[in-house]
Write an enzyme that holds these catalytic residues in place. Structure first.
Site, mmCIF file in Angstrom:
data_model
loop_
_atom_site.group_PDB
_atom_site.id
_atom_site.type_symbol
_atom_site.label_atom_id
_atom_site.label_comp_id
_atom_site.label_asym_id
_atom_site.label_seq_id
_atom_site.Cartn_x
_atom_site.Cartn_y
_atom_site.Cartn_z
ATOM 1 N N ARG A 211 0.826 -1.293 0.076
ATOM 2 C CA ARG A 211 -0.002 0.151 -0.010
ATOM 3 C C ARG A 211 0.927 1.372 0.155
ATOM 4 O O ARG A 211 2.181 1.060 0.285
ATOM 5 C CB ARG A 211 -0.786 0.093 1.075
ATOM 6 N N ASP B 138 -1.842 10.811 -1.987
ATOM 7 C CA ASP B 138 -2.164 9.675 -2.864
ATOM 8 C C ASP B 138 -2.584 10.327 -4.004
ATOM 9 O O ASP B 138 -2.686 9.663 -5.062
ATOM 10 C CB ASP B 138 -3.352 9.015 -2.503
ATOM 11 N N GLN C 242 -1.629 2.544 10.083
ATOM 12 C CA GLN C 242 -0.435 2.683 9.546
ATOM 13 C C GLN C 242 0.613 3.397 10.020
ATOM 14 O O GLN C 242 1.831 3.384 9.910
ATOM 15 C CB GLN C 242 -0.695 3.327 8.029
HETATM 16 O O1 MRU Z 1 -4.397 3.095 2.536
HETATM 17 P P1 MRU Z 1 -2.868 3.370 2.211
HETATM 18 O O2 MRU Z 1 -2.298 2.880 3.185
HETATM 19 O O3 MRU Z 1 -2.537 2.942 0.779
HETATM 20 O O4 MRU Z 1 -2.757 5.005 2.171
HETATM 21 C C1 MRU Z 1 -1.916 5.615 1.424
HETATM 22 C C2 MRU Z 1 -1.055 6.318 2.779
HETATM 23 O O5 MRU Z 1 -0.365 5.792 3.200
HETATM 24 C C3 MRU Z 1 -1.333 7.584 2.730
HETATM 25 O O6 MRU Z 1 -2.412 8.240 2.394
HETATM 26 C C4 MRU Z 1 -0.010 8.295 2.567
HETATM 27 O O7 MRU Z 1 0.021 9.506 3.378
HETATM 28 C C5 MRU Z 1 0.086 8.822 1.198
HETATM 29 S S1 MRU Z 1 0.738 7.528 0.275
HETATM 30 C C6 MRU Z 1 2.603 7.793 -0.032
#
Ligand code: MRU
Length: 367
Positions: free
Chosen positions: A57, A246, A205
């Site tokens: 992820r 993202d 996370q």
């Molecule tokens: O749902 P995830 O764990 O894939 O979300 C992504 C992230 O970890 C965050 O949104 C993050 O801050 C940006 S991705 C580099």
């Protein structure tokens, strides 16, 4: 980054490719921080499942995984018929694209790969070009994170207390990370500082991945509950916020990131604390015109209603926390407007969110 498990230190990338086995190699992130394991996906459908189920992820990491998955799918095709090959590649592309909707990196990575592939005249040539494009995406991802570190390190002065949300560390990219890159670069310059990791419910996370990364790199840190940041800001205990993204809209400077980011940005504005977003160029969406158009992933309610953890005997288990009869709403991301963001740390320098469009040529925008 280097990982030390049972006193052995080795360098790992979050995502890699085994060309001989035509397999994508991924760190199984759902097991961290309790177990460190690398898994191999055997075909593009398994790779898409690994993205959907969050074995891998984070924006850049799923971008690289999708690019390798596209190459993996293309390389699995047998035959010379170009028309059939193109139809097959389209299925691979759509399967990987559908795995997670909010992050734009997978789409950008696969679009670039398909553009590269189009120079090949035979199936075999296109298969080779697909893998070369995936390797190129992974290489750029690492280079971009290194450059973000160089630009962002100047924001972290000795003694500072830095807040980050979710995990935009090396586990969210091929290596190094974005929000963590300035931290690792500042540490390399000998600066001492402290990081608060938002726990980042529902999947935690921050508590699991960012805390594990920072512990591995020996950076002073503490995990805080998601609702503790306001209290710390009010007491002057946070000097700087750095998060990842993202999907960042190149036209408006709006930033989609893990749910809870918007709340932290509002709080930071209220307390006059600088709020930065660190991104590689693959996270920029140059097409979309409004943050309201960003597809926000809604995940299963079980993530909110309970939690995964490890028992005293080392067994990974899910426990129900919430009232048995209650349901939950589980949006994975939110969108922070440009006016709440002090700056966007990119590989090309630090810009105001609304400067991105004016700087689009140097930020990789192509017509
Ligand atoms: O749902 P995830 O764990 O894939 O979300 C992504 C992230 O970890 C965050 O949104 C993050 O801050 C940006 S991705 C580099």
């Amino acid at each position: 980054m280097n990982v030390t498990v049972r006193s052995r230190t080795r360098h790992f990338r979050t995502v890699a490719f085994d060309a001989e086995r035509n397999a994508v190699l991924l760190i199984e992130q759902r097991l961290l921080p309790h177990e460190f394991k690398v898994i191999a996906t055997r075909d593009f459908r398994e790779t898409a499942r690994a993205i959907r189920e969050m074995i891998v992820r984070g924006a850049g990491a799923i971008g690289a995984t999708a690019a390798y998955g596209l190459a993996q799918g293309a390389r699995a095709f047998r035959g010379r018929d170009m028309k059939r090959f193109e139809r097959h590649v389209e299925v691979v592309y759509q399967t990987l694209k559908a795995a997670r909707p909010t992050a734009v990196d997978p789409v950008n990575a696969m679009n670039d790969a398909r553009a590269t592939m189009s120079a090949g005249e035979t199936v075999e040539e296109q298969q080779a070009l697909a893998l070369a494009a995936a390797e190129e995406f992974a290489r750029h991802d690492v280079e971009h994170c290194e450059a973000i570190g160089r630009h962002g390190a100047k924001l972290i002065r000795p003694g500072m207390k830095v807040l980050t949300h979710c995990n935009a560390g090396w586990l969210a990219f091929v290596d190094i990370g974005t929000a963590t890159a300035p931290m690792y670069a500042a540490q390399a310059l000998g600066r001492k500082f402290h990081v608060y990791c938002d726990e980042t419910r529902p999947r935690s996370q921050g508590a699991t991945l960012t805390a594990w990364e920072l512990a591995q790199q020996k950076i002073s840190h503490q995990i805080i509950a998601d609702n503790a940041a306001g209290h710390l800001m009010q007491r002057g205990q946070i000097d700087l916020v750095i998060v990842g993204s993202d999907r960042t809209l190149g036209r408006t400077g709006e930033v989609a990131n893990k749910i809870g980011t918007y709340t932290k940005a509002v709080l930071a504005k209220r307390h006059g604390i600088p709020f930065y977003v660190a991104i590689p160029l693959s996270t920029i969406d140059w097409t979309m015109k409004s943050g309201f158009d960003i597809p926000i992933e809604e995940r299963h309610e079980s993530e909110v209603l309970g939690a995964w953890g490890v028992t005293a005997k080392g067994k990974r288990e899910y426990v129900r926390v919430a009232n048995p009869g209650s349901g939950a709403f589980n949006a994975g991301f939110d969108v922070t407007p440009a006016e709440l963001i002090t700056g966007i740390i990119t590989p090309a320098g630090i810009f105001k969110p609304r400067e991105l469009w004016a700087k689009r040529r140097s930020l990789g925008y192509v017509l």
